[in-house]
Design an enzyme around this catalytic site. Structure first.
Site, PDB file in Angstrom:
ATOM      1  N   ARG A  55      13.938  -9.858  41.800  1.00  0.00           N
ATOM      2  CA  ARG A  55      15.106 -10.015  42.678  1.00  0.00           C
ATOM      3  C   ARG A  55      15.932  -8.728  42.615  1.00  0.00           C
ATOM      4  NH1 ARG A  55      18.443  -8.526  39.450  1.00  0.00           N
ATOM      5  NH2 ARG A  55      20.031  -9.130  40.935  1.00  0.00           N
ATOM      6  N   GLY A  56      16.917  -8.664  43.522  1.00  0.00           N
ATOM      7  CA  GLY A  56      17.659  -7.416  43.674  1.00  0.00           C
ATOM      8  C   GLY A  56      17.009  -6.644  44.814  1.00  0.00           C
ATOM      9  N   ALA A  57      17.836  -6.126  45.718  1.00  0.00           N
ATOM     10  CA  ALA A  57      17.308  -5.562  46.971  1.00  0.00           C
ATOM     11  C   ALA A  57      16.229  -4.484  46.779  1.00  0.00           C
ATOM     12  CB  ALA A  57      18.475  -5.041  47.807  1.00  0.00           C
ATOM     13  N   ASP A 110      22.865  -5.676  49.594  1.00  0.00           N
ATOM     14  CA  ASP A 110      21.562  -6.131  50.104  1.00  0.00           C
ATOM     15  C   ASP A 110      21.294  -5.604  51.506  1.00  0.00           C
ATOM     16  OD1 ASP A 110      22.355  -8.279  47.964  1.00  0.00           O
ATOM     17  OD2 ASP A 110      20.171  -8.281  48.205  1.00  0.00           O
ATOM     18  N   ASN A 155      26.205  -8.763  50.135  1.00  0.00           N
ATOM     19  CA  ASN A 155      25.848  -8.745  48.702  1.00  0.00           C
ATOM     20  C   ASN A 155      26.003 -10.174  48.186  1.00  0.00           C
ATOM     21  OD1 ASN A 155      25.037  -7.227  46.328  1.00  0.00           O
ATOM     22  ND2 ASN A 155      27.089  -7.601  45.536  1.00  0.00           N
TER      23      ASN A 155
HETATM   24  O1  MRU Z   1      19.777 -13.037  44.783  1.00  0.00           O
HETATM   25  P1  MRU Z   1      19.627 -11.715  44.107  1.00  0.00           P
HETATM   26  O2  MRU Z   1      19.686 -11.794  42.626  1.00  0.00           O
HETATM   27  O3  MRU Z   1      18.414 -10.956  44.605  1.00  0.00           O
HETATM   28  O4  MRU Z   1      20.903 -10.880  44.591  1.00  0.00           O
HETATM   29  C1  MRU Z   1      21.012  -9.538  44.186  1.00  0.00           C
HETATM   30  C2  MRU Z   1      22.241  -8.873  44.628  1.00  0.00           C
HETATM   31  O5  MRU Z   1      23.048  -9.416  45.353  1.00  0.00           O
HETATM   32  C3  MRU Z   1      22.399  -7.439  44.229  1.00  0.00           C
HETATM   33  O6  MRU Z   1      23.751  -7.115  44.062  1.00  0.00           O
HETATM   34  C4  MRU Z   1      21.807  -6.534  45.300  1.00  0.00           C
HETATM   35  O7  MRU Z   1      20.526  -6.944  45.646  1.00  0.00           O
HETATM   36  C5  MRU Z   1      21.771  -5.120  44.877  1.00  0.00           C
HETATM   37  S1  MRU Z   1      20.563  -4.793  43.607  1.00  0.00           S
HETATM   38  C6  MRU Z   1      20.619  -3.140  43.280  1.00  0.00           C
END
Ligand code: MRU
Length: 320
Positions: free
Chosen positions: A11-13, A209, A219
């Site tokens: 997870r994380g963009a 995101d 985000n």
């Molecule tokens: O649902 P997630 O854990 O994938 O959400 C992640 C976020 O909102 C992060 O802040 C975003 O993806 C940036 S990661 C560098």
């Protein structure tokens, strides 16, 4: 890979973008013929690309792989189904996935260097969700300036919002900062405005995101509320993201698709439901912070400032 992305094993963009890139390679690796690989890759692009709708990095990576497929296909136009052709396609997809991984590592580092100018000795930084190493292939985005500062011997303390409902802040951000020797304090999401009022926060940095052309930023849910509270208390609010998180196709945040996730993420703890059975649940996983509330966007080439419709346009133009 699609399932791992959906259940947030990755997870994380930026990290899901990279996973999507490798997912395309895996689809080609699992095919037995070149012809089959082309067919499977179309299905994989569709499934991986839609595994999570909000982070644009996923589509960005799939699009990069689709360009690779197109190039290989043109080169192999006379090879309908050779073993060598299949291997050429696999190698090209793997090389591109590896390149994106290396590129992301460099981008994180550059974001860290660019964001360093915002920090001072003894600063307290508030962050939300996890936009650190675990969400990327390198230093992260929002956490990158903190890592770079720490590397240079600067002492910075971090308040990590726990980040309901899935606790990425408490589980991941707190873990990676503590593991790297950085002072981190976990707070409930709802405590953040109180800390701001108490003058306990110097700066807020969050990840993203998807960023629209006018700076509107999607985000993790809760980010928008933080930005509103930051404005009310005169605290600088920054977003950190690489170019792969910008979506040049959309003018503003109203066009960003917001992922809705399962009710049990909100109602349950350790698989036990605490909410009454009859209670309904709404679980948007992301929100959109208007560009007007964002002091600056930390990118690999420096900090973009309002007017975002201009600064983002030229940032993107330099990347194409
Ligand atoms: O649902 P997630 O854990 O994938 O959400 C992640 C976020 O909102 C992060 O802040 C975003 O993806 C940036 S990661 C560098």
């Amino acid at each position: 890979m699609e399932t791992y992305i959906k259940v947030l094993a990755v997870r994380g963009a930026p990290a899901i973008g990279l996973a999507g890139g490798y997912g395309m390679f895996i689809a080609a690796r699992n095919a037995n013929t070149l012809h089959q690989a082309y067919k499977d890759l179309e299905i994989a692009a569709d499934r991986l690309g839609n595994a999570r709708p909000t982070a644009v990095n996923l589509k960005w990576a799939i699009t990069r792989q689709q360009a690779v497929i197109k190039e290989v296909r043109t080169k192999l136009v006379n090879e309908y189904d050779s073993e060598q052709g299949l291997q050429t396609l696999r190698n090209a997809l793997l090389t591109q996935a590896d390149n994106m991984l290396k590129e992301d590592m460099d981008l994180c580092r550059q974001i860290g260097e660019a964001g360093l100018s915002l920090l001072q000795e003894g600063f307290t930084v508030l962050t939300h969700c996890n936009a650190g190493g675990i969400a990327t292939s390198g230093y992260g985005t929002a956490l990158a300036p903190i890592y770079v500062a720490h590397e240079k011997g600067m002492h910075v303390c971090v308040y990590a919002d726990e980040t309901r409902p899935l606790l990425q802040g408490m589980r991941l951000t707190a873990w990676e900062l503590a593991t790297n020797g950085i002072d981190v304090t976990v707070i409930c999401d709802s405590a953040a405005p109180f800390l701001m009022k108490q003058k306990m926060i110097d700066l807020i940095i969050v990840g993203a995101d998807r960023i629209a052309l006018n700076g509107d930023t999607a985000n993790k849910i809760g980010t928008y509320g933080l930005a509103v509270a930051a404005k009310a208390h005169g605290i600088p609010f920054y977003v950190a993201a690489p170019y792969s998180t910008f979506d040049p196709k959309i003018a503003d945040g109203s066009e960003i698709p917001i992922e809705e996730r399962g009710a049990e993420e909100v109602t349950n703890f350790l698989d036990k439901r605490f909410a009454p059975q009859k209670a309904m649940v709404y679980n948007p996983a992301f929100d959109v912070t208007p560009g007007e509330l964002i002091s600056g966007i930390i990118t690999e080439v420096g900090i973009l400032r309002p007017l975002y419709s201009q600064s983002i346009k030229s940032f993107i133009a330099n990347h194409s």
